[in-house]
Design an enzyme around this catalytic site. Structure first.
Site, short mmCIF file in Angstrom:
data_model
loop_
_atom_site.label_atom_id
_atom_site.label_comp_id
_atom_site.label_asym_id
_atom_site.label_seq_id
_atom_site.Cartn_x
_atom_site.Cartn_y
_atom_site.Cartn_z
N GLU A 16 51.14 125.75 25.12
CA GLU A 16 49.86 125.76 26.30
C GLU A 16 49.99 125.00 27.46
O GLU A 16 50.29 123.81 27.38
CB GLU A 16 48.72 125.47 25.54
N HIS A 49 44.84 135.52 18.88
CA HIS A 49 43.74 135.14 20.08
C HIS A 49 44.46 135.34 21.44
O HIS A 49 45.42 136.13 21.51
CB HIS A 49 43.39 133.49 19.77
N ASP A 82 44.11 121.05 29.13
CA ASP A 82 44.12 121.72 27.90
C ASP A 82 45.60 121.98 27.52
O ASP A 82 46.20 123.31 28.35
CB ASP A 82 43.12 122.81 28.10
N ARG A 88 52.01 126.76 18.91
CA ARG A 88 51.51 127.25 20.08
C ARG A 88 52.00 126.33 21.29
O ARG A 88 52.46 125.02 21.03
CB ARG A 88 49.92 126.96 20.00
N ASP A 120 47.29 119.98 20.33
CA ASP A 120 46.37 120.60 21.33
C ASP A 120 45.37 119.62 21.58
O ASP A 120 44.37 119.30 21.18
CB ASP A 120 45.75 121.82 20.82
N HIS A 165 36.75 125.79 28.41
CA HIS A 165 36.63 126.96 28.64
C HIS A 165 35.81 127.28 29.70
O HIS A 165 34.50 127.69 29.49
CB HIS A 165 36.36 127.85 27.29
N GLU A 208 48.79 130.32 26.57
CA GLU A 208 48.84 129.72 25.41
C GLU A 208 49.11 130.73 24.09
O GLU A 208 48.56 130.94 23.33
CB GLU A 208 47.65 128.76 24.85
N TYR A 237 51.40 132.35 14.21
CA TYR A 237 50.77 131.36 13.16
C TYR A 237 51.42 132.04 11.72
O TYR A 237 51.01 133.39 11.63
CB TYR A 237 49.34 131.49 13.06
N HIS A 265 42.45 131.23 29.11
CA HIS A 265 41.35 131.32 29.62
C HIS A 265 41.03 130.50 30.76
O HIS A 265 42.03 129.77 31.04
CB HIS A 265 40.30 130.70 28.43
N HIS A 318 41.36 126.15 15.10
CA HIS A 318 40.56 124.74 15.39
C HIS A 318 40.49 123.67 14.31
O HIS A 318 39.31 123.24 14.12
CB HIS A 318 39.15 125.32 16.11
N ASP A 333 19.11 107.87 15.23
CA ASP A 333 18.42 107.65 16.77
C ASP A 333 19.56 106.98 17.54
O ASP A 333 19.40 106.31 18.55
CB ASP A 333 17.55 106.32 16.43
N1 GLY Z 1 42.10 123.68 23.03
C1 GLY Z 1 41.29 124.83 22.79
C2 GLY Z 1 41.85 125.85 23.60
O1 GLY Z 1 43.30 125.79 23.80
O2 GLY Z 1 41.46 126.99 23.89
MN MN Z 2 43.23 126.68 25.81
MN MN Z 3 44.20 123.93 24.02
#
Ligand code: GLY
Ligand code: MN
Ligand code: MN
Length: 425
Positions: A394, A335, A256, A392, A245, A346, A370, A374, A339, A228, A33
């Site tokens: 970003e 990837h 982000d 990465r 990240d 996103h 970004e 890898y 975005h 992720h 709950d």
């Molecule tokens: N933090 C998720 C991405 O970079 O898209």
């Molecule tokens: Mn991102």
């Molecule tokens: Mn990110």
């Protein structure tokens, strides 16, 4: 003017004669709950500015005039004792600058009245929200013969950020900057990933950002190769990198940011070779941002630069064009280059227009850039020194009239600046 009133007016301009309805989100159960903290639905909030659950916004547009009506929970002493103060019908009317407010209990009856003379209804057609299902039942008994999905219309409006929105995004990034810099200073092989996560989120909250915009990724060593990775459970290791990240949400707007840095404060030569390649790629891609460019152009540029760099480092072997054509780079860069970002990390704004052409950048759009590399620790095809490294970088970019503004430029990322920040106390 209230920014949400401007959004409503813009929405009304996109709407044909008819009725449009958008509902708030519901609480989500965490366990038994107890619920997760409530977060307003992004599209509903964009149009209403209202942050309480159990509410609905209705637009009525006729030849003669347009009206906007907000249905909210009425005041209730017992409920408010447990769950906090409600704005209530009267105060909501004053605060939100709509034409009328009612108690949510009246929604069904009022809808029957609104839909009496309307043929067209805008709704979230795919939501399973129980209120929407009820609304659909009312619509079935009315004259409505044309249902239109409201969501893509709102998402398209959200593409171009207002000055007010950009100010909030900048504030989110400013707080996130403090968090990344603090993590660089604190990182050491004495800590677990979750302890750095705690430091980051402490910085968010102590600077006025109520929440993160998404679960922070704090990935030491090979864990950076899990895109992720959110378990954040391992001990940080001397000689490894840590990829963070993390971005806060400030007054409903996301940031982000990813930075990757050495746990012990000093890049090894193999780490810096890969790092410089990702950084160079990121800087070149960012420089290419201006109105009329598309995300696909940036994606292609990032693929070209990373693939070329991987050939030079001996990670990929063969002809550049051939490797790109055969998607060989995807093992190491699987990837997209970025975005849209805004109320959602996103931001679900369109990437294609109605004719399926790529959306071209315009002043006021905000996106992330970004690029990454890898290299799995067990990848025998790659020189040993690069195995187990994931990088990465970003940033969050605003498209301006003539080019771009890197909103997160001051979060350190050159090898020298990162090492210096890691040394700082
Ligand atoms: N933090 C998720 C991405 O970079 O898209
Ligand atoms: Mn991102
Ligand atoms: Mn990110």
């Amino acid at each position: 003017m209230n920014p949400h009133k401007i959004n409503r007016d813009n929405f009304l301009n996109c709407m044909s004669y008819g009725v449009a309805i958008i509902t708030s989100s519901t609480y989500k159960t965490r366990s038994n709950d107890t619920d997760y903290p409530y977060r307003a639905d992004s599209n509903f909030w964009y149009l209403s500015g209202f942050e309480e659950d159990n509410s609905t916004l209705v637009f009525i547009k006729t030849k003669k005039k347009s009206r906007v009506i907000l249905f909210v929970q009425k005041r209730d002493k017992t409920q408010e004792l447990w769950n906090g103060e409600r704005l209530g019908v009267k105060r909501a009317k004053k605060k939100f600058d709509v034409d009328k407010t009612y108690s949510i209990d009246k929604l069904q009856n009022k809808l029957a009245e609104y839909l009496k003379d309307s043929h067209r209804l805008y709704l979230d057609l795919y939501s399973q929200n129980s209120r929407l299902l009820e609304i659909k039942k009312v619509a079935k008994k009315s004259k409505v013969n044309r249902l239109t999905n409201i969501i893509p219309i709102v998402q398209k409006l959200r593409l171009i950020k207002s000055e007010h929105e950009i100010t909030l995004i900048k504030r989110a990034i400013e707080i996130t900057k403090k968090a990344h810099h603090s993590a660089m200073k604190k990182a050491s092989s004495k800590l677990h990933e979750y302890q750095l996560q705690a430091d980051i989120e402490h910085t968010f909250k102590s600077n006025g950002a109520y929440s993160d915009a998404y679960t922070s990724i704090v990935a030491g060593g090979n864990s950076a190769n899990t895109l992720h990775y959110i378990t954040n459970a391992n001990k940080l290791c001397d000689g490894e990198l840590v990829l963070i990240d993390a971005g806060c949400e400030y007054k409903m707007y996301a940031s982000d940011i990813t930075r990757t840095f050495p746990v012990n404060g000093k890049f090894s030569s193999a780490q810096s070779e890969l790092y410089e390649l990702v950084l160079h790629t990121q800087e070149e891609v960012i420089k290419a941002i201006k109105p009329n460019v598309t995300k696909v152009i940036l994606q292609d540029l990032s693929v070209k630069l990373l693939t070329k760099g991987m050939i030079a480092l001996g990670i990929l072997k063969g002809d550049l064009e051939e490797l790109i054509k055969k998607d060989k780079y995807k093992k190491y860069y699987p990837h997209g280059i970025g975005h849209w970002m805004g109320i959602d990390v996103h931001d679900p704004c369109p990437y294609k227009d109605k004719k399926n052409r790529d959306i071209v950048f315009k002043e006021g759009m905000v996106l992330t850039i970004e690029p990454a590399l890898y290299v799995e620790k067990n990848d025998k095809k790659v020189p040993l020194k690069y195995r187990g490294i994931g990088i990465r970088i970003e940033d969050n970019i605003l498209v301006t009239k003539k080019g771009y503004e890197n909103l997160s430029e001051s979060i350190v990322k050159s090898v020298e600046d990162v090492e210096q920040m890691c040394r700082a106390i």
